[in-house]
Write an enzyme that holds these catalytic residues in place. Structure first.
Site, PDB file in Angstrom:
ATOM      1  N   ARG A   1       0.829  -1.216   0.000  1.00 30.64           N
ATOM      2  CA  ARG A   1       0.000   0.000   0.000  1.00 30.64           C
ATOM      3  C   ARG A   1       0.860   1.261   0.000  1.00 30.64           C
ATOM      4  O   ARG A   1       0.417   2.325  -0.435  1.00 30.64           O
ATOM      5  CB  ARG A   1      -0.978   0.000   1.180  1.00 30.64           C
ATOM      6  CG  ARG A   1      -2.138  -0.996   0.991  1.00 30.64           C
ATOM      7  CD  ARG A   1      -3.161  -0.865   2.104  1.00 30.64           C
ATOM      8  NE  ARG A   1      -2.572  -1.135   3.396  1.00 30.64           N
ATOM      9  CZ  ARG A   1      -2.547  -2.325   3.984  1.00 30.64           C
ATOM     10  NH1 ARG A   1      -3.107  -3.372   3.400  1.00 30.64           N
ATOM     11  NH2 ARG A   1      -1.975  -2.478   5.160  1.00 30.64           N
TER      12      ARG A   1
ATOM     13  N   GLU B   1       5.392 -10.559  15.702  1.00 39.29           N
ATOM     14  CA  GLU B   1       4.863 -11.142  16.941  1.00 39.29           C
ATOM     15  C   GLU B   1       5.297 -12.609  17.033  1.00 39.29           C
ATOM     16  O   GLU B   1       5.753 -13.072  18.070  1.00 39.29           O
ATOM     17  CB  GLU B   1       3.340 -11.007  16.922  1.00 39.29           C
ATOM     18  CG  GLU B   1       2.719 -11.045  18.296  1.00 39.29           C
ATOM     19  CD  GLU B   1       1.191 -10.916  18.213  1.00 39.29           C
ATOM     20  OE1 GLU B   1       0.538 -11.193  19.219  1.00 39.29           O
ATOM     21  OE2 GLU B   1       0.667 -10.559  17.120  1.00 39.29           O
TER      22      GLU B   1
END
Lengths: 173, 173
Positions: free
Chosen positions: B58, B95
């Protein structure tokens, strides 16, 4: 300015025997990139374009700049699973197997004038599927614009009567 | 124009419990997209920017439009294996596990002023890795610009003393 001189041939990418047309050497050069965007937009300056649909992911670079230049909105056409809201999907065939492209189901309203943009017209599978998606949602495809066409792959034969705008054509590898 | 009103919350994307900030509703709207690009570029109008490094994918939409607006070149920062020529790579922790980002080794020359662009500053891993890549090649990071910051994820703490420009901050989900 001969934009072809800014394209770099990279041999054996993504696999042995392929000569890849690398556009990043054009993007790097402010003057060449600006000229490419200006020339890509030129046929559409006096025609109504409501939305540009840019094809993931190099089509985002050209499509985003063209949307700003033409003063229209932008819709990303993405690989499956990337868009967060409800999508419509079209599949297309590759040399080995299938792939698909999606846009948001609420991205295009009936009667909108839509320009499809990508960096490269190769076999035309993704572009043809994207054009079908626009039609599915009731959009009118004003045209399809590409920086490069690999003419020897005959991708334009898959795009029906969509008016094409191409800045440079390579007739052989 | 309150650009925040053009961002759509999508619940449980990409997984249960996440509220995804969907920017495609802003891109769709010609006025909002144009205003976002204008505002993102504003701090850099009177400063030298040689290159924008846009982060896949993006960041390509915003970075491409900004490069045209600022009259500079564009460099794509991509996931491993996507760029055809010789690259430099930086890894970063997620994560669970690691990921990496690459740019072409010849994309940035020593002393060039580089602006890093993405749509979203979340945990800051990709942006921090991209800033390190620019430094590795001898570029000077003029700043980093984002449409959205998720302030509660404290991504800016990972970006050191890089000057940040953010159009909208969300302090909670």
């Amino acid at each position: 300015m001969d934009l072809k001189t800014f394209i770099r041939d990279v041999y054996d990418f993504p696999k042995k025997g392929i000569v890849f047309k690398d556009i990043t050497t054009l993007l790097l050069h402010a003057g060449a990139f600006g000229e490419a965007i200006r020339m890509l937009c030129e046929p559409y300056l006096d025609r109504p374009v409501d939305l540009i649909v840019g094809i993931e992911s190099r089509g985002f670079i050209f499509g985003g700049a063209m949307a700003r230049e033409l003063g229209c909105g932008f819709v990303p056409a993405r690989k499956p699973g990337k868009l967060p809201a409800e999508t419509v999907r079209e599949e297309y065939t590759l040399e080995y197997g299938n792939d698909a492209v999606e846009i948001h189901a609420d991205a295009i309203r009936r009667g909108m004038n839509v320009l499809v943009v990508d960096d490269l017209l190769a076999t035309g599978g993704t572009a043809a599927a994207t054009i079908r998606l626009v039609g599915k949602l009731g959009g009118m495809v004003t045209g399809a614009a590409f920086l490069i066409e690999l003419g020897f792959l005959k991708g334009r034969d898959r795009l029906g009567d969509t008016p094409l705008h191409v800045l440079m054509n390579f007739e052989s590898e």
